[in-house]
Design a protein around this motif. Structure first.
Motif, mmCIF file in Angstrom:
data_model
loop_
_atom_site.group_PDB
_atom_site.id
_atom_site.type_symbol
_atom_site.label_atom_id
_atom_site.label_comp_id
_atom_site.label_asym_id
_atom_site.label_seq_id
_atom_site.Cartn_x
_atom_site.Cartn_y
_atom_site.Cartn_z
ATOM 1 N N GLU A 278 0.826 -1.209 0.000
ATOM 2 C CA GLU A 278 0.000 0.000 0.000
ATOM 3 C C GLU A 278 0.859 1.257 0.000
ATOM 4 N N ASP A 279 1.903 1.278 0.835
ATOM 5 C CA ASP A 279 2.799 2.439 0.888
ATOM 6 C C ASP A 279 3.544 2.626 -0.428
ATOM 7 N N LEU A 280 3.920 1.542 -1.051
ATOM 8 C CA LEU A 280 4.605 1.611 -2.347
ATOM 9 C C LEU A 280 3.687 2.229 -3.408
ATOM 10 N N ILE A 281 2.437 1.810 -3.427
ATOM 11 C CA ILE A 281 1.475 2.336 -4.403
ATOM 12 C C ILE A 281 1.234 3.829 -4.170
ATOM 13 N N VAL A 282 1.109 4.235 -2.914
ATOM 14 C CA VAL A 282 0.916 5.653 -2.596
ATOM 15 C C VAL A 282 2.143 6.460 -3.035
ATOM 16 N N PHE A 283 3.325 5.948 -2.754
ATOM 17 C CA PHE A 283 4.571 6.612 -3.139
ATOM 18 C C PHE A 283 4.639 6.770 -4.661
ATOM 19 N N ALA A 284 4.306 5.717 -5.388
ATOM 20 C CA ALA A 284 4.339 5.755 -6.858
ATOM 21 C C ALA A 284 3.299 6.723 -7.412
ATOM 22 N N ALA A 285 2.123 6.768 -6.801
ATOM 23 C CA ALA A 285 1.069 7.673 -7.275
ATOM 24 C C ALA A 285 1.497 9.129 -7.137
ATOM 25 N N LYS A 286 2.276 9.441 -6.107
ATOM 26 C CA LYS A 286 2.794 10.806 -5.940
ATOM 27 C C LYS A 286 3.889 11.092 -6.961
ATOM 28 N N ALA A 287 4.733 10.104 -7.234
ATOM 29 C CA ALA A 287 5.849 10.290 -8.177
ATOM 30 C C ALA A 287 5.372 10.299 -9.632
ATOM 31 N N PHE A 288 4.335 9.496 -9.926
ATOM 32 C CA PHE A 288 3.831 9.347 -11.300
ATOM 33 C C PHE A 288 2.307 9.423 -11.311
ATOM 34 N N PRO A 289 1.732 10.592 -11.021
ATOM 35 C CA PRO A 289 0.273 10.683 -10.938
ATOM 36 C C PRO A 289 -0.415 10.273 -12.241
ATOM 37 N N GLY A 290 -1.388 9.382 -12.102
ATOM 38 C CA GLY A 290 -2.190 8.960 -13.251
ATOM 39 C C GLY A 290 -1.551 7.916 -14.145
ATOM 40 N N LYS A 291 -0.307 7.558 -13.911
ATOM 41 C CA LYS A 291 0.364 6.576 -14.765
ATOM 42 C C LYS A 291 0.030 5.156 -14.299
ATOM 43 N N ALA A 292 -0.167 4.265 -15.258
ATOM 44 C CA ALA A 292 -0.431 2.857 -14.943
ATOM 45 C C ALA A 292 0.745 2.273 -14.159
ATOM 46 N N PHE A 293 0.422 1.386 -13.221
ATOM 47 C CA PHE A 293 1.488 0.740 -12.459
ATOM 48 C C PHE A 293 1.252 -0.762 -12.382
ATOM 49 N N CYS A 294 2.339 -1.461 -12.098
ATOM 50 C CA CYS A 294 2.291 -2.911 -11.952
ATOM 51 C C CYS A 294 3.232 -3.286 -10.816
ATOM 52 N N VAL A 295 2.678 -3.817 -9.729
ATOM 53 C CA VAL A 295 3.481 -4.266 -8.594
ATOM 54 C C VAL A 295 4.002 -5.665 -8.911
ATOM 55 N N VAL A 296 5.330 -5.849 -8.776
ATOM 56 C CA VAL A 296 5.936 -7.139 -9.093
ATOM 57 C C VAL A 296 6.860 -7.600 -7.967
ATOM 58 N N ARG A 297 7.051 -8.906 -7.912
ATOM 59 C CA ARG A 297 7.983 -9.552 -6.971
ATOM 60 C C ARG A 297 8.876 -10.487 -7.776
ATOM 61 N N GLN A 298 9.958 -10.908 -7.127
ATOM 62 C CA GLN A 298 10.904 -11.844 -7.752
ATOM 63 C C GLN A 298 11.317 -11.326 -9.133
ATOM 64 N N TRP A 299 11.882 -10.147 -9.133
ATOM 65 C CA TRP A 299 12.163 -9.424 -10.358
ATOM 66 C C TRP A 299 13.648 -9.418 -10.687
ATOM 67 N N ILE A 300 13.917 -9.172 -11.965
ATOM 68 C CA ILE A 300 15.289 -9.057 -12.464
ATOM 69 C C ILE A 300 15.363 -7.802 -13.328
ATOM 70 N N LEU A 301 16.188 -6.841 -12.918
ATOM 71 C CA LEU A 301 16.500 -5.708 -13.773
ATOM 72 C C LEU A 301 17.587 -6.177 -14.729
ATOM 73 N N ILE A 302 17.357 -5.992 -16.007
ATOM 74 C CA ILE A 302 18.289 -6.509 -17.007
ATOM 75 C C ILE A 302 18.975 -5.341 -17.715
ATOM 76 N N ASP A 303 20.281 -5.219 -17.471
ATOM 77 C CA ASP A 303 21.097 -4.261 -18.206
ATOM 78 C C ASP A 303 21.436 -4.918 -19.539
ATOM 79 N N LEU A 304 20.982 -4.301 -20.611
ATOM 80 C CA LEU A 304 21.139 -4.897 -21.934
ATOM 81 C C LEU A 304 22.527 -4.638 -22.505
ATOM 82 N N ILE A 305 23.104 -5.672 -23.051
ATOM 83 C CA ILE A 305 24.395 -5.564 -23.729
ATOM 84 C C ILE A 305 24.098 -5.113 -25.157
ATOM 85 N N VAL A 306 24.471 -3.878 -25.456
ATOM 86 C CA VAL A 306 24.171 -3.308 -26.766
ATOM 87 C C VAL A 306 25.438 -2.754 -27.402
ATOM 88 N N THR A 307 25.392 -2.617 -28.712
ATOM 89 C CA THR A 307 26.500 -2.009 -29.446
ATOM 90 C C THR A 307 26.434 -0.493 -29.259
#
Length: 133
Positions: A26-55
């Motif tokens: 709940e606190d995460l959603i409230v925090f996100a709503a203040k940072a990104f008002p009106g933007k769609a959100f998706c709460v996720v767990r067991q996540w991997i941020l992937i830094d892409l190897i690009v040229t």
């Protein structure tokens, strides 16, 4: 061609442990709503941020489009504000636009709320985008 070993490393290999949001959903959603008002959100767990190897050329193209060479894969969707993903589904985002406070990964259309610990890894474009629903 993407090799099975590459995809296996992305899912099961070692990565840098990242804490994500440690408070309540709940606190995460409230925090996100203040940072990104009106933007769609998706709460996720067991996540991997992937830094892409690009040229260098690919990086320049992404930069010109104001995109990061980064994407997100999550093993578990907890809540999607637009009902696009059902709880317990997995999701892979498009290219990122920003990573805010270490717990909000923004794409052009969605803010992924990184609840709980996750990992940060590197992968090729082919490996990262080989997953599709």
């Amino acid at each position: 061609m993407v090799m099975l070993e590459e995809i296996s490393q992305l899912f099961y290999g070692a990565g840098e442990e990242v804490p994500g949001w440690e408070g309540s959903q709940e606190d995460l959603i409230v925090f996100a709503a203040k940072a990104f008002p009106g933007k769609a959100f998706c709460v996720v767990r067991q996540w991997i941020l992937i830094d892409l190897i690009v040229t260098p050329d690919e990086k320049e193209k992404l930069t010109n489009l104001t995109l990061l060479p980064m994407t997100l894969f999550a093993h578990e969707v907890v809540l999607d504000s637009k009902g696009r993903f059902q709880p317990k589904m997995w999701v892979r985002s498009n290219f990122g636009v920003s990573l805010i406070y270490g717990c909000m990964f923004e794409t052009k259309n969605t803010v992924y709320l990184l609840w709980g610990p996750g990992l940060r890894k590197e992968a090729t474009l082919g490996a990262a985008f080989s997953m599709s629903a």
